[in-house]
Design an enzyme around this catalytic site. Structure first.
Site, PDB file in Angstrom:
ATOM      1  CG  ASP A   1      -2.272   0.733   0.877  1.00  0.00           C
ATOM      2  OD1 ASP A   1      -2.178   1.850   0.348  1.00  0.00           O
ATOM      3  OD2 ASP A   1      -3.362   0.207   1.154  1.00  0.00           O
TER       4      ASP A   1
ATOM      5  CG  HIS B   1      -1.287   1.384  -3.132  1.00  0.00           C
ATOM      6  ND1 HIS B   1      -2.557   1.177  -2.642  1.00  0.00           N
ATOM      7  CD2 HIS B   1      -0.924   0.230  -3.730  1.00  0.00           C
ATOM      8  CE1 HIS B   1      -2.931  -0.067  -2.917  1.00  0.00           C
ATOM      9  NE2 HIS B   1      -1.957  -0.664  -3.580  1.00  0.00           N
TER      10      HIS B   1
END
Ligand code: NAG
Ligand code: NAG
Ligand code: NAG
Ligand code: NAG
Ligand code: NAG
Ligand code: NAG
Ligand code: NAG
Ligand code: NAG
Ligand code: NAG
Ligand code: NAG
Length: 393
Positions: free
Chosen positions: A213, A236
């Site tokens: 993430d 991310h």
């Protein structure tokens, strides 16, 4: 820890000893090292966990309110993955329904030593596949910390975010290696490297992150923060937000500088995300600079998304009330995974002001013409010509 227990009954003696005392912890016969680690944090100026020693943390660890404590972690701290226990007992936070195993806070703290913090995430990754709303604890939270240094540490397999900095000031992370890896088909989701919240003067540098993430995410009320020399794989990206999620809340992210970051095989590169729609909050994102960001096979190398988690109709009816101002993307280079290499989508009516894009050199990894998307952006800077549909000044 007979000594620690004795000291607890002799406060004056504790005070005089606490200034200089070094304590070396060995595994407790009870199987749970949380009580002795917590006590040592308060009673000893240097807490050593020697190389080869693993402390098993089986109950929640409240190490707030420490002062002048050096945790010399040469060995390992491992959080026992008893999901039933943690669901009932972890520290709870309102924000995004988060929880944590460990609160570390106070003044003048150092955590270093070359050792490992192990979130024992595999059981959590597998349980998440059976229950998609499973609440998984954040591995380490610096809570109400001031003058904190965390350096030369490895962090592995967090069940959720690895690091949260909450309500803290002057916190530096340096030379941290983060690795979230699953041995099954169930990936290590939401394993953000760092999240910052209601914190000022945070520095994150010289670190290598391999996760599932955000590499770093600046959550509401992050100010005067510097991120540099990171190597992020599978992440991310480096994100401002998401902001404006909660009604009646005003979120500020101001004075954030990010430079020399490499992102490989990531979903995003440099990203700013804010909620829109009915019943959301508001805020301001101001003076954010991304410089020298190198992307390699990244889906969205540069992104402004003021309709985060909001469908198009709801976003048009109620545009984001989180305003953006003085944003700089300088020297973002490398390859995107697809043809669209930069997307600047702002809500209308001056909600994005003074957006600057300089020295953008992005291309699709498989060749072809790079596409640049924008909406409602007033753009400054040399690369304005790359965004033909934008208003430029
Ligand atoms: C896990 O925690 C629960 C609740 O605290 C406890 O009843 C159970 O015995 C623990 N399981 C193991 C294997 O330790
Ligand atoms: C930070 O701590 C405050 C006070 O406990 C809490 O209300 C808030 O939800 C915490 N923030 C996060 C992101 O956990
Ligand atoms: C927490 O989770 C519940 C249920 O999933 C949800 O309804 C609620 O909005 C969440 N609260 C916050 C503060 O995110
Ligand atoms: C999933 O986990 C949440 C706690 O994180 C719990 O409230 C819920 O009951 C669980 N759902 C199932 C089906 O076990
Ligand atoms: C920030 O923390 C570091 C390390 O504890 C300390 O040396 C420095 O003086 C602190 N800075 C301020 C402004 O308090
Ligand atoms: C970084 O930390 C590792 C331990 O995780 C250590 O071996 C290495 O020497 C440190 N590097 C620097 C430059 O401090
Ligand atoms: C952020 O700071 C502002 C100004 O101090 C305050 O009004 C707001 O409530 C804070 N927001 C959060 C999420 O803490
Ligand atoms: C941002 O930095 C400027 C310049 O140093 C300073 O005047 C301002 O107070 C800072 N903003 C916040 C919210 O700390
Ligand atoms: C922008 O933020 C940086 C810190 O990240 C700070 O050094 C600089 O002074 C700020 N600039 C302005 C104009 O506030
Ligand atoms: C960005 O990279 C250029 C070229 O390598 C270098 O001259 C410059 O100092 C770097 N800027 C920052 C803020 O790291």
């Amino acid at each position: 820890m007979i000594l620690a227990r004795l000291l607890a009954f002799v406060p004056l003696f504790t005070l005089s000893l606490a200034q200089n005392q070094g304590c070396t912890l060995t595994p407790s016969p009870t199987g749970d090292d949380a009580p002795q680690f917590r006590a040592a944090g308060h009673d000893c100026s240097v807490v050593t966990i020697s190389k080869g020693t693993t402390l098993n943390i089986a109950t929640k660890l409240d190490m707030t309110g420490l002062s002048n404590t050096h945790i010399n972690l040469q060995g390992t701290i491992r959080f026992n993955p008893n999901i039933t226990y943690w669901l009932a007992n972890s520290f709870q936070f309102f924000f995004q329904n988060q929880s944590t195993f460990w609160l570390l806070g106070g003044t003048n703290l150092v955590l270093n030593g070359g050792g490992t913090i192990d979130g024992a995430g595999q059981a959590w990754y597998d349980a998440l596949a059976r229950n998609s709303t499973l609440q998984r604890p954040i591995t380490m939270t610096i809570f109400q910390g001031q003058n904190v240094v965390v350096e030369n540490i490895k962090m592995i397999n967090g069940p959720n975010w690895f690091n949260l900095v909450n309500e803290s000031r002057n916190v530096t992370y340096r030379n941290i290696t983060i690795n979230a890896a699953s041995t099954s088909a169930n990936g290590p989701h939401n394993t953000d490297g760092w999240d910052t919240y209601r914190s000022d003067n945070v520095v994150i540098k010289d670190s290598v992150i391999n996760n599932g993430d955000d590499c770093v995410s600046f959550k509401p009320n992050t100010t005067n923060t510097i991120v540099s020399n990171l190597d992020c794989t599978g992440s991310h990206g480096i994100s401002v937000g998401s902001l404006g999620q909660y009604q009646d809340m005003f979120d500020i992210v101001e004075n954030v500088t990010v430079f020399n970051v490499k992102l490989t095989n990531a979903q995003n590169g440099a990203r700013i995300k804010a909620w829109a729609g009915a019943n959301v909050g508001s805020g301001i994102v101001k003076n954010i600079t991304y410089t020298n960001i190198t992307v390699n096979n990244v889906d969205n190398p540069v992104t402004i998304d003021q309709c985060y988690m909001t469908d198009q109709a709801a976003c048009s009816a109620n545009p984001s009330n989180t305003f953006l101002q003085d944003i700089f993307f300088n020297g973002i280079t490398g390859t995107g995974s697809g043809s669209t290499v930069a997307t600047l989508k702002c809500s209308p009516d001056g909600r994005c002001n003074n957006i600057n894009v300089n020295g953008l050199k992005l291309s699709p990894k498989n060749g072809g013409t790079p596409q640049f998307v924008c909406q409602n952006v007033v753009l400054n800077g040399n690369s304005a010509g790359l965004f033909p549909k934008c208003t430029t000044t």
